[in-house]
Design an enzyme around this catalytic site. Structure first.
Site, PDB file in Angstrom:
ATOM      1  N   HIS A 165       0.812  -1.229   0.000  1.00 24.17           N
ATOM      2  CA  HIS A 165       0.000   0.000   0.000  1.00 24.17           C
ATOM      3  C   HIS A 165       0.835   1.264   0.000  1.00 24.17           C
ATOM      4  CE1 HIS A 165      -3.116  -2.880   0.683  1.00 24.17           C
ATOM      5  NE2 HIS A 165      -2.530  -3.265   1.799  1.00 24.17           N
ATOM      6  N   ARG A 170      -1.672  18.476   1.559  1.00 23.79           N
ATOM      7  CA  ARG A 170      -0.246  18.829   1.558  1.00 23.79           C
ATOM      8  C   ARG A 170       0.293  18.570   0.169  1.00 23.79           C
ATOM      9  NH1 ARG A 170       1.532  13.594   1.097  1.00 23.79           N
ATOM     10  NH2 ARG A 170       0.278  12.068   2.224  1.00 23.79           N
TER      11      ARG A 170
END
Lengths: 532, 672
Positions: free
Chosen positions: B226, B285
């Site tokens: 992942h 971000r």
């Protein structure tokens, strides 16, 4: 700088013929060297390996720094004798932990590594080299002792072996013995006289007398381990300084000993970085004609040996049958004397004497490239003082104190061999090319001289002279002298330090020059009286 | 206007922000933990502030310390980078409360997106498709497979796929503890797991005046555990399915508007081959993979972040996307050994053909960009993220970009650490990857057996070892104290070969091969034991050229203590030189133990027949007012014990005999 010009024509028929002859001779020598490499033959080599032991050359390879050079000395010792080529010992100069060392190792596959008269002579020569050049000595010991049938040739002179070791030590030159197997009776003094001793668990056996001898002498029942095993010597007698687990470990310890010698050479370092010659050293094969009556220009050799082919000739127009001059080899300054047209006349002799004095003034080593048939004979020359002048040259050579290295390229006959620093004049090293020949005079000349003398004797006695017998005698003598003047014969008697491939000349000189600088390089303060 | 920017981060992202700051004339402030004292990002900043300690929790995660650093260094703005505190609303707020400019989205927007559960509800309300949230406690067989996710934080930390009900409890426990460790919040949730899902995301840039840009999408489907390892722009899936890009863009804009977003952010979606997609989360971000967007748009996203943070407006529309960019993340990890992070000294890090480092205003032309957090000699620890660098290639089309990137990675000189380089190259060259068949199951489907196999195969090891041996020989000539000018390994009577042994220093998952180089050089000609098809063309300490069966190969060699790295067209090979000698572990003399001096046996600690360890005291001997301990020289059995307490012994008397268990001395492999 003065770069030598070359007139060598690689495409000429002469070059091809010279090279072909040289390659044939090289092959002959290689075949003889192969005998030394083969040791005691496949059966004994197999047996040795089956015991889990390394061959002597494998031991040396492991001892040397990886990829460093090794110059084997006197590889054809005992050639032409009843003993195996190589004389059951390997000696040579190699680099261990950055230090040039004299390494000697007996070959246990050749009659158990026993010493025969040639073994003894070969190891003496190695010790001489170590002493003169301040080389630490590493002995790889595994020997069955003296070859008993020839003990008369060994026992009395052989004592020098132990004297040499302790004199080396007294001169501040370290001696290291690594004992791989038996080193008994007299052999026990090899470790006994060495500064540093390594023994191997369950392998080293060092005692003055084995169990049977002890039983005979005192009635004591004993075994080899308690008499001279490595454990015993490491723990009880103190003869062993280091106890190694196996051969590899022993060699590792030997290397560590050298690493801790804090060794410094006493001579100066090279003055310049080495620069390869401008001409191919491979062409050295094709310079010397197979017929030594045909002279060759030694400058062609010098141009393929010295740094950058840079050679400053001294007195080039005077005494032109001898070439003298200055050069660097692998960064070391040298003076070179090389015969140009074989004969040494008065002028050549005087030129040589002066040149040798100059080298001594400047602390510069000398290299002698031999191709001489000797000093000129004949009334004209005798009257002009050829003896005096030859004597000047021999005086200068004899008393010169800078290191000398001689290379026999071609002929080295008569007193010319002396004047050019033959074996008896203690050059630090002397090597021969396969093309070399050395004798008191040429075979045909010697046979002719004998014939004239016997004819004169017959005449004086009023006997008839047998022409047929004379012809047969001449032929036989010429053949004998020819055979005895060949490099393999001379090498077999350890009259040189080995026969080298001409293409290796620069490498061998470079190694030897580095080695001679282990000792101080200083010219002499005085000569014998020069007869003017 | 901003004047001095502190980057509350480390490594390549700190360097990336500094690069733009320098270009804009802004002064820079770095922060560094004790472990990062020598890092390139520290050297590059105008001023650097030490964060005492080494653990992230003591340094890069300490808001108070960071704000204090900004104050002390005179910074007027803080860029959080990614990771660490970049999505921490409290930190953003604290920065603003300290009177500093926060280069990021409004704290409220961060908060709104911080919880994955909350954000999904918000998005669903805004009409963005979301995967149903499943309660971990109410799962049934029919829901499987599911993905367990941490509610807090971004990235793949804490994620776990559960395919059977039996796996569920352990999966939940592990995910919770990992989430707690990473984000300080053990909350997790589940959602349906798409086996062949694709990770597609949209870059958002928004100003304070209502302008919201979406500047192209990225696809980041190649993932390990992942975590993204290869990212690209544009998305092959969006290229293929008509209208998908427009729908994704629309959903991303809706997300941005829903939270009043400002500055740079990314909306992440999970899509499948049919074109349906679901909102995953919004990263508030700058993303690790932002360079692929910069390459294909020519934008400097960090410059835009600074512009927006300074209160300046964006232009009305973003630039068009041109070409294709792929980013590969180079990690210090061993894919074949469960992706185990590696640590040590990165002796050398050299990517060939780099046109720009952290280049931002678009490369001068198509080419290679490097964003690296390390340099030659960097010490890499396992304390922080094991990513070393990002290598980005921008080309006219996807296949060209993949080929050029794979080529550059394959030719990179990476010495001292095992990395995922070979895996990246094999993925980039894989036919399925080139065909755009990328999804999050790529690595599992094609298998690490192939994908993580070393690039250097076949004869590469043997030939590289030979080249290493020859380079070593050349190096020894250069370093030789004597006779260095002579031909290497010269012999007047050649007989033996030079023998050198190397062990291949590969990843753990691969068999460690040993290679013996046996050779000698005669008059410039190379002889190799057992081969007659190799000719020496040249040799030097760092370059060996060999003609192998008529093909000329160049081997670049770099030797470090205990490590020799060989790079050639045959593939990179790391070798450990095996010394010629085994080093004895100790010169323990076994067998009888003798009295070293005359004395009295004071005590005896063992009995005959006892099993003893090496060094174990056997008895004590009293002599000359001193007590000497007699210890077992090796592990074994006390075979004899012929003395008793109080007995007077002479020097050399046998005190004990220890029969060692192994007769042969133990040996340790070592150099020289």
């Amino acid at each position: 700088m003065t770069v030598l010009a070359s007139a060598l024509d690689e495409t000429s028929a002469a070059y091809a013929a010279n090279a072909e002859a040289m390659i044939v001779k090289l092959a002959e020598i290689e075949a003889e060297q192969a005998k030394a490499l083969a040791g005691g033959g496949p059966r004994y080599v197999e047996r040795h390996r089956a015991r889990g032991k390394l061959g002597v050359r494998e031991r040396i390879e492991l001892l040397l720094d990886p990829d460093s050079p090794f110059l084997e000395l006197s590889p054809l010792a005992a050639w032409g004798t009843e003993f195996a080529v190589g004389a059951s010992i390997v000696t040579g100069i190699g680099v261990v932990e950055g230090t040039e060392c004299l390494i000697s190792g007996s070959d246990p596959t050749v009659r158990g590594g026993t010493s025969n008269p040639w073994t003894v002579r070969k190891s003496f020569r190695a010790h001489d080299i170590a002493l003169a050049n301040r080389l630490p000595v590493i002995s790889l010991v595994e020997s069955g002792g003296a070859d008993l049938p020839t003990q008369k040739e060994i026992f009395i002179p052989g004592g020098r072996t132990f004297r040499d070791l302790t004199r080396l030590s007294a001169a501040g030159i370290p001696t290291i013995a690594i004992v791989f197997g038996n080193s008994t009776a007299g052999g026990a003094y090899l470790p006994g006289m060495s500064d540093h001793v390594v023994m191997i668990e369950k392998r080293s056996k060092v005692f003055l007398g084995g169990p049977p001898l002890v039983k005979m002498a005192t009635g004591e029942e004993s075994d080899e381990e308690s008499l001279g095993g490595a454990q015993m010597h490491a723990r009880t007698s103190g003869l062993a300084d280091y106890l190694a687990a196996d051969e590899q470990d022993a060699i590792r310890i030997g290397r560590r000993i050298v690493a801790r010698l804090n060794w410094r050479k006493h001579g100066p370092r090279p003055v310049a970085p080495p620069a390869p010659p401008r001409y191919d050293p491979g062409q050295l094969l094709g310079i010397v004609p197979p017929d030594l009556r045909i002279p060759f220009d030694p400058r062609e050799v010098i141009a393929r040996v010295v740094d950058d082919s840079d050679f400053d000739e001294f007195k080039p127009a005077y005494g032109t049958s001898l070439v003298t001059g200055w050069a660097n080899v692998h960064g070391y300054p040298v003076g070179i004397l090389a015969n140009a047209r074989g004969i040494l006349f008065s002028a050549e002799s005087q030129k040589a004497a002066q040149f040798i004095q100059l080298a001594n003034q400047a602390d510069t080593p000398l290299i002698f490239l031999h191709n001489t048939t000797g000093y000129m004979v004949g009334s004209q020359y005798e009257q002009a003082g050829i003896i005096k002048h030859g004597a000047m040259m021999i005086n200068a050579v004899s008393n010169s104190a800078v290191p000398h290295i001689s290379i026999l390229m071609g002929a080295s006959y008569g007193a010319g061999h002396y004047g050019m620093c033959g074996r008896a004049y203690d050059p630090r090293f002397l090597f021969a090319w396969p093309s070399a020949k050395s004798a008191v005079m040429g075979p045909a000349q010697l046979a002719g001289v004998l014939s004239i003398v016997s004819r004169a004797a017959a005449q004086a006695a009023g006997r008839p002279f047998d022409e047929d017998a004379d012809a047969a005698m001449k032929e036989a003598v010429a053949a004998q002298i020819e055979a005895e003047s060949l490099p393999m014969f001379l090498s077999g008697r350890i009259y040189d330090d080995g026969i080298i491939d001409p293409r290796d000349t620069r490498t061998v000189l470079g190694l030897c020059l580095s080695v001679v600088h282990g000792a101080p390089v200083r010219g002499t303060a005085g000569y014998g009286v020069f007869r003017m | 206007m901003l004047s001095r920017v502190l980057v509350a981060n480390r490594g390549e992202i700190a360097r990336r922000v500094f690069r733009t700051c320098r270009q804009l004339g802004l002064s820079t402030v770095a922060v560094y933990s004790d472990a990062d004292r020598g890092s390139p990002h520290v050297a590059e900043a105008d001023v650097a502030v030490r964060l005492p300690g080494a653990a992230a929790a003591d340094t890069y995660l300490r808001a108070d310390v960071l704000i204090d650093a900004a104050r002390r260094s005179g910074a007027d703005a803080v860029h959080p980078g990614y990771g660490f505190l970049s999505e921490n609303a409290a930190f953003a707020r604290a920065v603003q409360q300290a009177g500093l400019t926060w280069i990021g989205p409004p704290p409220a927007a961060i908060e709104a997106m911080a919880s994955k559960i909350e954000s999904k509800r918000l998005m669903a309300a805004a009409g963005v498709p979301v995967l149903p949230e499943l309660s971990p406690d109410a799962l049934t067989e029919a829901d499987l497979p599911v993905l367990i996710k941490a509610s807090a934080g971004g990235g793949g930390r804490g994620m776990r796929v559960v395919r059977t009900m039996a796996e569920l409890p352990a999966g939940l426990a592990a995910a919770r503890s990992e989430a707690a460790a990473a984000f300080g919040d053990p909350a997790v949730f589940c959602e349906p797991y798409l086996e062949a899902g694709r990770h597609v995301e949209v870059q958002i840039m928004a100003d304070a005046y209502g302008t919201v840009w979406t500047v192209g999408e990225r696809e980041c489907s190649i993932q390990r555990r992942h975590q993204k390892i290869i990212e690209e722009a544009p998305s092959p899936l969006a290229q293929r399915i008509p209208g998908l890009r427009a729908r994704l863009t629309e959903a991303a804009r809706a997300a941005a508007f829903a939270v009043g977003y400002r500055n740079a952010g990314t909306a992440e979606f999970l899509a499948d081959d049919t074109g349906q997609f679901f909102f995953l989360e919004m990263n508030t971000r700058l993303q690790v993979e932002h360079p692929v967007t910069e390459c294909t748009t020519g934008l400097d996203l960090v410059a835009l972040q600074l512009q927006v943070a300074a209160g300046l407006p964006l232009a009305a529309t973003p630039p068009e996307v041109t070409g294709h960019a792929i980013e590969a993340r180079l990690y210090a990890e061993d894919p074949a050994a469960g992706w185990q992070p590696q640590s040590g000294t990165l002796h050398r890090f050299e990517v060939p053909g780099v046109l720009a480092e952290f280049a931002v205003h678009g490369l001068p032309r198509y080419g290679l960009r490097l964003d690296s957090g390390v340099a030659d000699g960097s010490d890499v620890g396992t304390r922080y993220d094991p990513m070393l660098a990002k290598v980005i290639c921008w080309a006219p089309d996807r296949v060209q970009a993949a080929a050029a990137l794979a080529g550059a990675l394959a030719r990179s000189r990476i010495h001292g650490l095992i990395t995922n380089r070979d895996l990246l190259v094999r993925v980039l060259r894989h036919p399925a990857f080139l065909a755009g068949q990328t999804d999050t199951g790529f690595l599992d489907r094609h298998g690490l057996d192939h994908l993580a196999a070393p690039l250097a195969a076949g004869q590469a090891g043997e030939l590289s070892a030979l080249a290493a041996a020859l380079a070593d020989a050349a190096g020894r000539q250069v370093r030789a104290r004597v006779l260095g000018g002579l031909p290497s390994g010269w012999r007047n009577l050649p007989s033996e070969f030079q023998r050198k042994e190397y062990a291949q220093a590969g990843g753990q998952g691969w068999t460690t091969s040993r290679y013996r180089a046996s050779y000698r050089i005669e008059r410039g000609a190379l002889l190799v034991e057992g081969r007659d098809d190799i000719r020496l063309v040249s040799m030097s300490p760092d370059l060996v050229e060999l003609d192998i069966a008529g093909l000329l190969y160049r081997f670049q060699i770099a030797a470090y203590p205990g490590l020799t790295c060989v790079d050639s067209a045959l593939g990179p090979v790391a070798l450990r030189p095996v010394g010629r000698f085994a080093v004895a572990a100790g010169q323990a003399v076994t067998g009888s133990l003798l009295a070293p001096m005359p004395g009295v046996v004071a005590r005896i600690g063992v009995a005959a027949g006892d099993q003893v360890l090496a060094g174990q005291p056997l008895l004590w001997l009293e002599a000359m007012k001193m007590e000497h301990v007699i210890s077992a020289p090796a592990a074994g059995i006390v075979a004899e014990l012929p003395v008793s307490a109080g007995q007077q012994v002479v020097v050399g008397a046998v005190l004990a005999v220890v029969k060692p268990q192994e007769d042969a001395g133990v040996k340790v492999e070592n150099a020289q």
